[in-house]
Design a protein around this motif. Structure first.
Motif, short mmCIF file in Angstrom:
data_model
loop_
_atom_site.label_atom_id
_atom_site.label_comp_id
_atom_site.label_asym_id
_atom_site.label_seq_id
_atom_site.Cartn_x
_atom_site.Cartn_y
_atom_site.Cartn_z
N VAL A 1 0.86 -1.18 0.00
CA VAL A 1 0.00 0.00 0.00
C VAL A 1 0.89 1.23 0.00
N GLU A 2 0.73 2.10 -1.00
CA GLU A 2 1.57 3.28 -1.10
C GLU A 2 1.31 4.24 0.06
N LYS A 3 2.39 4.76 0.64
CA LYS A 3 2.28 5.74 1.71
C LYS A 3 2.16 7.16 1.16
N HIS A 4 2.71 7.36 -0.05
CA HIS A 4 2.71 8.69 -0.66
C HIS A 4 2.23 8.58 -2.11
N PRO A 5 0.96 8.25 -2.28
CA PRO A 5 0.46 8.05 -3.65
C PRO A 5 0.45 9.34 -4.46
N VAL A 6 0.52 9.18 -5.77
CA VAL A 6 0.47 10.32 -6.69
C VAL A 6 -0.99 10.69 -6.94
N PRO A 7 -1.37 11.97 -6.77
CA PRO A 7 -2.78 12.33 -6.99
C PRO A 7 -3.24 12.16 -8.43
N SER A 8 -2.36 12.46 -9.38
CA SER A 8 -2.68 12.26 -10.80
C SER A 8 -1.38 12.10 -11.56
N TYR A 9 -1.43 11.36 -12.66
CA TYR A 9 -0.23 11.06 -13.43
C TYR A 9 0.01 12.10 -14.52
N ILE A 10 1.29 12.37 -14.77
CA ILE A 10 1.68 13.19 -15.91
C ILE A 10 1.43 12.35 -17.16
N PRO A 11 0.64 12.83 -18.10
CA PRO A 11 0.28 11.99 -19.25
C PRO A 11 1.48 11.71 -20.16
N LEU A 12 1.48 10.53 -20.73
CA LEU A 12 2.51 10.13 -21.67
C LEU A 12 2.21 10.72 -23.04
N PRO A 13 3.13 11.46 -23.66
CA PRO A 13 2.88 12.00 -25.01
C PRO A 13 2.67 10.87 -26.02
N THR A 14 1.72 11.06 -26.90
CA THR A 14 1.36 9.98 -27.82
C THR A 14 1.32 10.39 -29.29
N SER A 15 1.82 11.59 -29.62
CA SER A 15 1.78 12.04 -31.02
C SER A 15 3.18 12.49 -31.45
N PRO A 16 4.06 11.55 -31.74
CA PRO A 16 5.45 11.90 -32.08
C PRO A 16 5.55 12.73 -33.35
N ASN B 1 0.43 2.11 -19.39
CA ASN B 1 0.29 2.57 -18.00
C ASN B 1 1.18 3.80 -17.81
N PRO B 2 0.61 4.97 -17.55
CA PRO B 2 1.42 6.20 -17.48
C PRO B 2 2.23 6.35 -16.21
N LYS B 3 2.05 5.49 -15.24
CA LYS B 3 2.68 5.75 -13.94
C LYS B 3 4.20 5.64 -13.99
N TYR B 4 4.72 4.82 -14.88
CA TYR B 4 6.18 4.69 -14.98
C TYR B 4 6.79 5.96 -15.57
N PHE B 5 6.17 6.48 -16.63
CA PHE B 5 6.63 7.75 -17.20
C PHE B 5 6.48 8.87 -16.19
N ASP B 6 5.38 8.89 -15.48
CA ASP B 6 5.14 9.91 -14.45
C ASP B 6 6.27 9.89 -13.43
N ALA B 7 6.70 8.70 -13.02
CA ALA B 7 7.72 8.58 -11.99
C ALA B 7 9.02 9.26 -12.40
N VAL B 8 9.46 9.04 -13.64
CA VAL B 8 10.74 9.61 -14.06
C VAL B 8 10.58 11.06 -14.52
N GLN B 9 9.40 11.43 -14.98
CA GLN B 9 9.21 12.81 -15.41
C GLN B 9 9.27 13.76 -14.23
N ARG B 10 8.90 13.29 -13.05
CA ARG B 10 9.02 14.12 -11.84
C ARG B 10 10.48 14.37 -11.50
N ILE B 11 11.35 13.38 -11.75
CA ILE B 11 12.78 13.59 -11.55
C ILE B 11 13.29 14.64 -12.54
N THR B 12 12.87 14.52 -13.79
CA THR B 12 13.27 15.47 -14.82
C THR B 12 12.88 16.89 -14.45
#
Length: 596
Positions: free
Chosen positions: A61-76, A270-281
């Motif tokens: 169970v996440e202690k610090h869940p993300v309220p919403s995910y940063i969307p993954l761009p889909t139109s290269p 699943n956008p959560k993986y992109f969201d995780a690293v985009q926050r670092i960026t």
């Protein structure tokens, strides 16, 4: 009539004996010859592991869940062409190239078979003694890291064995007290994702395992500020305890997860993986102008408080792949986000103005380029400057070349070639023809004009002016005792650890420029490395590149198969194999399919 019957009987006997010979003797020998390079089925899995471990990381169970995910761009959008438009090769050229490629493949099989027979499903084989090591959580690092190389080299039977084995890997538990998130991501996740892309999704187990690993590693991001704990105390997460990001975190580790996590989001939806690293960026982008050398980040950062005040700056170990991933993430995202270009350009301006230098060598016709290390600014000038070149810095030539094409920075292409030539020079300067881990060089005072000056070289060797014959003789003694080639003023670490960075840049520059002389360089490097490092069960890191018969460290990291030999193989392949206009290669040389 009797005579005829005897003749027929004799013929039957001869045919029977011939048939028996074929079945019992010739055929087995023929098949043995065909299997000359194929080793028997690897030993069974060690079933004692799970019984010795009580903790498993299952549902948490996440202690610090993300309220919403940063969307993954889909139109290269379109990106400028990277690869050179190679003309058709002649038959003699093709024959010579394939002969070299075959030699690299044989070296790969030699090391792979050593691993398969003596360290199957462990992380590394000990190439001299035949033992094994579990340095990266014991999930079979060499096995997973090599999956895409097996596909690239057409080793289908070996791939089948590997696919059967990886289904048994349990990512919910490990004997390791902590998990190195960076190494696990680039070696394991990268290996699964690249093999999935190269096999066009024909093996569902590859993406399945990548997802299992992604779910596991995602727990390392469950900190108050969502910055990952890079040396993750996984058992705390498994037992419901909280974790925090480190106060002294390597820049390379925290900034080099973007490609793998983004590709996992692209493939799974699943956008959560992109969201995780985009926050670092986002944090790196915000902090880039607030460091002691604006444009660059220090080698270590405080990921807990997001403080960028550390004073050590370099582009080698501890920092390297964060910079490398800026143009590569731009490519993987299909140029849909502009911050990676802006971050690269800000970094490159500081590198060009403050870190880039030319080495004084006897090869005056070439601009041999390197980058220095520093402790930041003091009174407007750099201080704590070291004119050192690390093997780990050799990725820079390829990075600058790739970015020059992708970002239309043609004015930087000479820098890309100079940095690549610097590493080639470093290889050629050693008696073994192999570059050491770390070496110091004599810097030029002028980037454009830099004649060879033996007196200055001796002064740089001593670190002081030479005022008398006594000082000159002392400098000459140091040169002879330490085996210093002209232009080299010291060798801090004379080892070679089977690293790939030099051949990586040579490969990229070859694919960009079409310069076939780089293939000649690669062949010379490969022959030297193979000759000096080959052991009974693979290839071993060595302790001193100045010694034609160096001591072996009995160490063969997974990147020898996953990166070094892969780049050697690819530079002698048809340029359309892993085209840079179709794939982007991770820092572990895993090719991810570019979005179209």
């Amino acid at each position: 009539m009797v005579a005829h019957r005897k003749s027929r009987s004799l013929t039957t006997t001869i045919l029977f004996l011939l048939f028996a010979y074929i079945c019992l003797i010739w055929l087995p020998l023929h098949q043995l010859g065909k299997r000359h390079h194929q080793h028997p089925q690897p030993p069974p899995l060690d079933s004692t592991f799970t019984s010795q471990t009580t903790i498993h990381l299952n549902s948490t169970v996440e202690k610090h869940p993300v309220p919403s995910y940063i969307p993954l761009p889909t139109s290269p959008t379109s990106i400028p062409r990277i690869q050179y438009d190679f003309p058709p090769e002649s038959r003699p050229e093709r024959k010579a190239r394939l002969k070299k490629q075959k030699a690299v493949k044989q070296a790969f099989l030699h090391a792979w078979n050593g691993y398969k027979d003596h360290a199957w499903l462990h992380d590394e084989v000990s190439p001299q003694s035949g033992g094994y090591m579990d340095t990266f959580s014991g999930w079979g690092a060499t096995l997973v890291d090599s999956l895409d190389a097996l596909i690239i080299m057409g080793l289908d039977e070996e791939l089948d064995l590997a696919l059967e084995a990886i289904a048994h890997i349990d990512f919910t538990t490990t004997r390791s007290e902590d998990v190195n998130v960076f190494e696990i991501t680039i070696r394991y996740m990268g290996g699964f994702l690249a093999a999935h892309d190269l096999s066009h999704g024909r093996h569902p187990v590859l993406l399945q395992k990548a997802q299992e690993l992604g779910e596991m590693i995602y727990n390392a991001f469950d900190t108050p500020n969502r910055m990952p704990q890079m040396r993750w105390e996984w058992s705390k997460s498994a037992q419901g305890e909280g974790i925090e990001a480190g106060e002294r975190t390597s820049l390379a580790e925290i900034g080099s997860l973007t490609l793998e996590f983004t590709r996992l989001s692209q493939l799974t939806g699943n956008p959560k993986y992109f969201d995780a690293v985009q926050r670092i960026t986002a944090e790196l982008k915000q902090g880039q102008s607030r460091t002691r050398l604006p444009g660059l980040w220090p080698v270590f950062i405080d990921a807990k408080s997001l403080n960028f005040g550390w004073s050590q700056f370099a582009l080698g170990g501890g920092a390297d792949s964060t910079y490398e991933y800026l143009p590569k993430q731009h490519i993987l995202l299909g140029a849909q986000r502009d911050e990676y270009r802006l971050m690269y350009e800000a970094a490159m301006e500081t590198i060009k103005s403050k870190f880039l230098f030319r080495a004084m060598t006897q090869a005056e016709d070439k601009r041999i380029l390197f980058t220095l290390n520093a402790m930041g600014l003091m009174g407007g000038a750099l201080h704590g400057v070291e004119y050192v070149q690390e093997h780990l810095k050799c990725f820079l030539g390829g990075m600058v070349g790739l970015a020059s094409k992708v970002f239309n920075r043609t004015e930087d292409m000479w820098i890309a070639r100079g940095l690549t030539d610097g590493c080639i020079w470093a290889y050629d300067s050693m008696p073994t023809g192999i570059m050491p881990e770390i070496m110091a060089v004599s810097p030029c005072e002028d980037m454009e004009k830099c004649p060879w000056d033996e007196g200055k070289w001796y002064e740089d060797v001593l670190g002081q002016a030479i005022h008398s014959r006594k000082y000159l003789e002392h400098a000459q003694d140091v040169v002879e005792r330490e085996g210093l080639s002209p232009g080299v003023v010291g060798i801090t670490d004379p080892a070679y650890n089977l690293r790939p960075e030099a051949i990586e840049s040579i490969f990229i520059m070859y694919r960009i420029s079409g310069d076939k002389s780089l293939q000649d360089v690669a062949w010379r490097m490969f022959q030297n490395i193979d000759r000096v490092t080959r052991t009974k069960y693979g290839h071993s890191a060595i302790n001193d590149v100045r010694n034609p018969l160096p001591k072996l460290s009995d160490k063969m990291e997974s990147f020898w198969l996953a990166e070094t030999l892969k780049y050697f193989y690819l530079i002698f392949s048809d340029p359309e194999l892993i085209s840079l206009d179709e794939y982007v290669l991770s820092t572990e040389a895993h090719p991810f399919k570019r979005p179209s």
